[in-house]
Write an enzyme that holds these catalytic residues in place. Structure first.
Site, PDB file in Angstrom:
ATOM      1  N   GLU A   1      -4.357   1.402  -3.404  1.00 59.90           N
ATOM      2  CA  GLU A   1      -5.653   1.723  -2.789  1.00 59.90           C
ATOM      3  C   GLU A   1      -5.611   2.962  -1.887  1.00 59.90           C
ATOM      4  O   GLU A   1      -6.644   3.556  -1.622  1.00 59.90           O
ATOM      5  CB  GLU A   1      -6.208   0.521  -2.017  1.00 59.90           C
ATOM      6  CG  GLU A   1      -5.517   0.261  -0.701  1.00 59.90           C
ATOM      7  CD  GLU A   1      -6.382  -0.453   0.321  1.00 59.90           C
ATOM      8  OE1 GLU A   1      -7.497  -0.863  -0.007  1.00 59.90           O
ATOM      9  OE2 GLU A   1      -5.921  -0.589   1.466  1.00 59.90           O
TER      10      GLU A   1
ATOM     11  N   ASN B   1     -10.000  -2.681  -0.530  1.00 59.66           N
ATOM     12  CA  ASN B   1     -11.271  -2.103  -0.096  1.00 59.66           C
ATOM     13  C   ASN B   1     -11.369  -0.590  -0.326  1.00 59.66           C
ATOM     14  O   ASN B   1     -12.464  -0.057  -0.472  1.00 59.66           O
ATOM     15  CB  ASN B   1     -11.507  -2.418   1.380  1.00 59.66           C
ATOM     16  CG  ASN B   1     -10.309  -2.083   2.255  1.00 59.66           C
ATOM     17  OD1 ASN B   1      -9.175  -2.491   1.976  1.00 59.66           O
ATOM     18  ND2 ASN B   1     -10.540  -1.350   3.319  1.00 59.66           N
ATOM     19  N   HIS B   2     -10.213   0.116  -0.370  1.00 57.20           N
ATOM     20  CA  HIS B   2     -10.256   1.583  -0.536  1.00 57.20           C
ATOM     21  C   HIS B   2     -10.295   2.036  -1.994  1.00 57.20           C
ATOM     22  O   HIS B   2     -10.266   3.239  -2.262  1.00 57.20           O
ATOM     23  CB  HIS B   2      -9.063   2.234   0.158  1.00 57.20           C
ATOM     24  CG  HIS B   2      -9.219   2.306   1.651  1.00 57.20           C
ATOM     25  ND1 HIS B   2     -10.176   3.098   2.252  1.00 57.20           N
ATOM     26  CD2 HIS B   2      -8.570   1.664   2.644  1.00 57.20           C
ATOM     27  CE1 HIS B   2     -10.089   2.952   3.568  1.00 57.20           C
ATOM     28  NE2 HIS B   2      -9.129   2.082   3.834  1.00 57.20           N
TER      29      HIS B   2
ATOM     30  N   HIS C   1      -2.706  -4.643   2.762  1.00 58.65           N
ATOM     31  CA  HIS C   1      -3.813  -4.108   3.543  1.00 58.65           C
ATOM     32  C   HIS C   1      -3.467  -3.703   4.972  1.00 58.65           C
ATOM     33  O   HIS C   1      -3.931  -2.672   5.431  1.00 58.65           O
ATOM     34  CB  HIS C   1      -5.027  -5.051   3.572  1.00 58.65           C
ATOM     35  CG  HIS C   1      -6.142  -4.566   4.458  1.00 58.65           C
ATOM     36  ND1 HIS C   1      -6.938  -3.487   4.132  1.00 58.65           N
ATOM     37  CD2 HIS C   1      -6.578  -4.990   5.677  1.00 58.65           C
ATOM     38  CE1 HIS C   1      -7.829  -3.281   5.101  1.00 58.65           C
ATOM     39  NE2 HIS C   1      -7.625  -4.174   6.050  1.00 58.65           N
TER      40      HIS C   1
ATOM     41  N   HIS D   1      -5.287  -9.225  -0.553  1.00 64.05           N
ATOM     42  CA  HIS D   1      -5.508  -8.039   0.278  1.00 64.05           C
ATOM     43  C   HIS D   1      -6.401  -8.429   1.448  1.00 64.05           C
ATOM     44  O   HIS D   1      -7.608  -8.634   1.281  1.00 64.05           O
ATOM     45  CB  HIS D   1      -6.178  -6.969  -0.593  1.00 64.05           C
ATOM     46  CG  HIS D   1      -6.174  -5.613   0.011  1.00 64.05           C
ATOM     47  ND1 HIS D   1      -5.089  -4.773  -0.035  1.00 64.05           N
ATOM     48  CD2 HIS D   1      -7.120  -4.943   0.707  1.00 64.05           C
ATOM     49  CE1 HIS D   1      -5.371  -3.636   0.577  1.00 64.05           C
ATOM     50  NE2 HIS D   1      -6.609  -3.726   1.048  1.00 64.05           N
TER      51      HIS D   1
ATOM     52  N   ASP E   1       0.834  -1.207   0.000  1.00 63.42           N
ATOM     53  CA  ASP E   1       0.000   0.000   0.000  1.00 63.42           C
ATOM     54  C   ASP E   1       0.875   1.265   0.000  1.00 63.42           C
ATOM     55  O   ASP E   1       1.676   1.478   0.900  1.00 63.42           O
ATOM     56  CB  ASP E   1      -0.914   0.025   1.231  1.00 63.42           C
ATOM     57  CG  ASP E   1      -1.774  -1.237   1.347  1.00 63.42           C
ATOM     58  OD1 ASP E   1      -1.222  -2.345   1.218  1.00 63.42           O
ATOM     59  OD2 ASP E   1      -2.987  -1.105   1.583  1.00 63.42           O
TER      60      ASP E   1
HETATM   61 FE   LIG Z   1      -4.355   0.027   2.632  1.00 63.58          FE
HETATM   62 FE   LIG Z   2      -7.119  -2.185   2.450  1.00 62.55          FE
END
Ligand SMILES: [Fe+2]
Ligand SMILES: [Fe+2]
Length: 265
Positions: free
Chosen positions: A37, A65-66, A173, A148, A8
């Site tokens: 993300e 998720n982002h 993540h 992730h 990330d």
């Molecule tokens: Fe992240």
């Molecule tokens: Fe994430």
């Protein structure tokens, strides 16, 4: 073939760390994978940051998720080099895997998201992998998976499940790098989490005081990327045999970069 795998990227400090490392180690890798993300202001990705990362030579962008945090992502989510987790329902825009070619070598990248403590609405990522593996393994033995996820148990279970089929399974993540990189028994390189790149004196990349306040009060807080401090670059360098797709070596990279060093960019 050497893959530099970056977890990330946390806002501008993360992008600067990536630039610093790639500029100072130009010939150390063949392919550059980055999880984007959190690349734009800590939440999602926008067009400007997407173009900036392309100009740095990023070959494939994965996410999690982002990915949906910036609404404008919907305008370019179908770009070939941008992935979102493949186990979202079929109607969700974008795609979760792709086939690529660099220096005459074909490889596949699959992006999956765990369900434990994260999102129970997703399709089972183990089943999603089986389905995609069937298709991409006809094209190439080199298959990289960004898993992730939050729980190390889910990551390990998946790594062992994909052992001998994926070339590398790397976790993203949590933003915290783990020191468990290993080549599993059937030849899959594995690490639970690559870790983030961003300001190291932070709570997973964000300003500590805001997160501490959340824990003290339980009230909603505005989270902002920490930008004042020195940065850390975290990545994995995986060497993959082009014929068999097996992982030959997996090495953890961690480089602390001072603000003075960043000024040289
Ligand atoms: Fe992240
Ligand atoms: Fe994430």
């Amino acid at each position: 073939m050497k893959f530099l795998i970056v977890g990330d990227i946390l806002g501008k400090p993360g992008r600067r760390a990536l630039k610093y490392y790639t500029v100072s180690h130009p010939n150390s890798f063949d392919v550059l994978l980055v999880n984007v993300e959190n690349s734009a202001g800590g939440f999602g990705i926008d067009r400007k940051v997407y173009e900036e990362l392309k100009s740095m030579g990023v070959d494939v962008m994965t996410s999690g998720n982002h990915i949906w945090d910036k609404k404008e992502v919907l305008e370019f989510i179908n770009s070939d080099d941008l992935l979102r987790p493949a186990n979202y329902p079929l109607s969700v825009p974008g795609k979760g895997y792709g086939l690529y070619e660099k220096r005459g070598v074909k490889f596949a990248v699959i992006n999956l998201m765990g369900r434990v403590f994260l999102d129970p609405h997703l399709e089972n990522p183990f089943h999603t992998f089986d389905r995609i593996y069937e298709e991409v393994s006809r094209q190439t033995p080199i298959i990289l998976v960004d898993f992730h996820a939050e729980a190390t148990s889910e990551k390990y279970a998946f790594g062992m499940y994909a052992d001998g089929r994926a070339s590398v399974v790397f976790g993203t993540h949590t933003h915290v790098p783990t020191a468990d990189q290993i080549i599993l028994r059937k030849g899959t390189g594995f690490v639970s989490d690559v870790g983030m790149s961003g300001c190291w004196y932070s709570v997973i990349g964000m300003k500590p005081e805001q997160i501490i306040n959340k824990f003290l009060t339980g009230m909603p807080q505005r989270y902002e990327v920490e930008e004042k401090e020195d940065v850390v670059f975290n990545a994995i360098l995986a060497d993959i045999d082009e014929n068999s797709g097996k992982c030959l070596s997996i090495q953890r990279i961690q480089k602390y970069i001072s603000r003075d060093e960043l000024k040289e960019l």
